[in-house]
Design a protein around this motif. Structure first.
Motif, mmCIF file in Angstrom:
data_model
loop_
_atom_site.group_PDB
_atom_site.id
_atom_site.type_symbol
_atom_site.label_atom_id
_atom_site.label_comp_id
_atom_site.label_asym_id
_atom_site.label_seq_id
_atom_site.Cartn_x
_atom_site.Cartn_y
_atom_site.Cartn_z
ATOM 1 N N ARG A 6 0.879 -1.140 0.055
ATOM 2 C CA ARG A 6 -0.098 0.026 0.041
ATOM 3 C C ARG A 6 0.779 1.351 -0.120
ATOM 4 N N PHE A 10 -2.815 5.302 1.252
ATOM 5 C CA PHE A 10 -3.980 4.368 1.412
ATOM 6 C C PHE A 10 -5.024 4.461 2.106
ATOM 7 N N ASN A 11 -5.002 4.930 3.451
ATOM 8 C CA ASN A 11 -6.235 5.344 4.126
ATOM 9 C C ASN A 11 -7.066 6.576 3.836
ATOM 10 N N ALA A 12 -6.417 7.411 2.964
ATOM 11 C CA ALA A 12 -6.906 8.534 2.183
ATOM 12 C C ALA A 12 -8.025 8.238 1.336
ATOM 13 N N TYR A 13 -7.831 7.089 0.687
ATOM 14 C CA TYR A 13 -8.847 6.621 -0.642
ATOM 15 C C TYR A 13 -10.174 6.500 -0.056
ATOM 16 N N LYS A 14 -10.609 6.002 1.004
ATOM 17 C CA LYS A 14 -11.996 5.848 1.287
ATOM 18 C C LYS A 14 -12.637 7.187 1.396
ATOM 19 N N ALA A 15 -12.198 8.197 2.006
ATOM 20 C CA ALA A 15 -12.854 9.576 2.046
ATOM 21 C C ALA A 15 -13.251 10.019 0.615
ATOM 22 N N THR A 20 -10.371 0.209 -4.888
ATOM 23 C CA THR A 20 -9.232 -0.406 -5.052
ATOM 24 C C THR A 20 -9.090 -1.931 -5.627
ATOM 25 N N GLU A 27 -2.291 -2.716 -3.791
ATOM 26 C CA GLU A 27 -3.740 -2.304 -3.540
ATOM 27 C C GLU A 27 -3.750 -0.748 -3.963
ATOM 28 N N ASP A 50 -2.523 9.395 -7.360
ATOM 29 C CA ASP A 50 -1.581 9.047 -6.376
ATOM 30 C C ASP A 50 -0.672 7.715 -7.149
ATOM 31 N N GLU A 205 5.715 11.009 4.515
ATOM 32 C CA GLU A 205 5.007 11.294 5.661
ATOM 33 C C GLU A 205 4.147 12.542 5.171
ATOM 34 N N GLU A 208 -0.031 12.645 2.361
ATOM 35 C CA GLU A 208 -1.665 12.967 2.493
ATOM 36 C C GLU A 208 -1.801 14.361 2.681
#
Length: 368
Positions: A6, A10-15, A20, A27, A50, A205, A208
């Motif tokens: 990832r 990755f954690n920002a995709y859902k918003a 995916t 992923e 991205d 880092e 995002e």
């Protein structure tokens, strides 16, 4: 089953509604809204991708230029500080290890950007050929990359940049330290869509915060987050090669149509030179061409291409072009069938369908 890799985003995709898929062990988002909508946004406004899965290597030391010129098909000695260069690496038989970008940050200081699926293979290949005073470092895990592409890309990004005039960055030029909303990043006028735009390299880092800031600033300009689906249809229309399809260990850069990145006249020997010289001088036995379907059907990767009952090649990429609204493809075929207007047959789901060889690229962006 191996865990998919990832990116730091990755954690920002859902918003943003990211859907995916498994892409070469990563992923990654195939789309956020729809492929066609994202494709259209890049052609008419702007899209943000991205591309942090791409690999980055540093090459430093007093023998770095000699080393790179031995490994690359292009002439790295022509590269000036602040400029990027598209090139390929080849095996001894002329087949392609990878296609990549080289950024010359300073004398004896280069950044290489390679395809995600080839990171380990490329690093091992380069490392096995290192000689002299060369320091090769894989910085892929510490580096993130975004691409903002489209006619409005410069307007949007400039809103976040106060100390640099982005218009002054020429095509394939870059600045190594641009302040974007408080984040320091390398910004280059490059891309993989056929549109104007920028690729942005920053610390993993920081990406995002950068992603959120660019999407926020670009909202009123119609900027959309975009996935791999639109990235593929955009690069395909612009006839930009994809490793694993137009370029492979069995397909040379000459066959793939990127002979402009093969400088056989440079004085240094490079890996694969003898084969590539012969292909340039005599013409390759096969070559990538554009095809347009006459009969109704979409040419897909791997479909066989015929002349009469004889197999003459196969499709490397094909789809319905969102811009042209036509079913088109790229195919690697024998040289005698590459002339514009040549009629061929594509086997689509066991049915022979007529197609014709057409010029590429399928799409060229309008000149300003």
């Amino acid at each position: 089953m191996a865990q998919l890799k990832r990116t730091p985003l990755f954690n920002a995709y859902k918003a943003y509604g990211g859907k995916t898929i498994d892409f070469g062990g990563w992923e990654l988002p195939v789309q956020f809204s729809s492929i066609k909508r994202e494709h259209e946004a890049v052609r008419t406004k702007a899209g943000l991708f991205d591309v942090s899965h791409m690999g980055e290597f540093e090459v430093k030391g007093k023998d770095s230029l000699t080393f790179l010129n031995k490994m690359m098909t292009n002439d790295v000695s022509k590269l000036k500080v602040g400029r990027a260069q598209y090139t390929a690496m080849c095996y001894e038989n002329g087949g392609t290890v990878d296609d990549l970008l080289i950024y010359k940050r300073e004398e004896e200081d280069y950044l290489l950007v390679v395809n995600a699926s080839n990171i380990e293979k490329d690093f091992d290949w380069l490392e096995s050929h290192v000689s002299g005073e060369v320091v090769l470092t894989n910085v892929s895990d510490q580096t993130a990359q975004l691409a903002i592409q489209g006619p409005s890309a410069e307007i949007i990004l400039q809103k976040l940049v106060s100390d640099t005039v982005l218009q002054e960055i020429s095509f394939f030029g870059f600045l190594p330290a641009v302040n974007i909303d408080g984040i320091t990043a390398l910004v280059s006028r490059t891309g993989y869509t056929g549109e104007d735009g920028f690729e942005i390299y920053c610390k993993a880092e920081d990406v995002e915060k950068l992603w959120v800031a660019i999407l926020r600033e670009g909202e009123e300009e119609g900027l959309l987050p975009c996935g791999l689906g639109a990235r593929d249809t955009l690069r395909f229309e612009a006839n930009l090669a994809l490793y694993g399809q137009e370029l492979t260990k069995d397909i040379s850069p000459i066959e793939a149509g990127i002979s402009f990145a093969v400088k056989t006249q440079k004085p240094e020997d490079f890996i694969g030179k003898d084969i590539l010289v012969a292909q340039k001088e005599n013409g390759p036995a096969r070559r990538i061409v554009g095809i347009e379907m006459v009969d109704k059907g979409i040419p897909r990767h791997g479909y066989k291409v015929y002349s009469g009952d004889t197999v003459i090649g196969e499709v490397t990429t094909g789809t319905q072009s969102p811009t042209l609204k036509k079913n088109v493809g790229l195919a690697l075929v024998q040289e005698e069938f590459t002339a514009i207007g040549t009629e061929v047959t594509v086997e689509v789901r066991n049915k022979p369908l007529k197609a014709i060889v057409v010029p590429t690229p399928f799409y060229k962006r309008p000149k300003k």
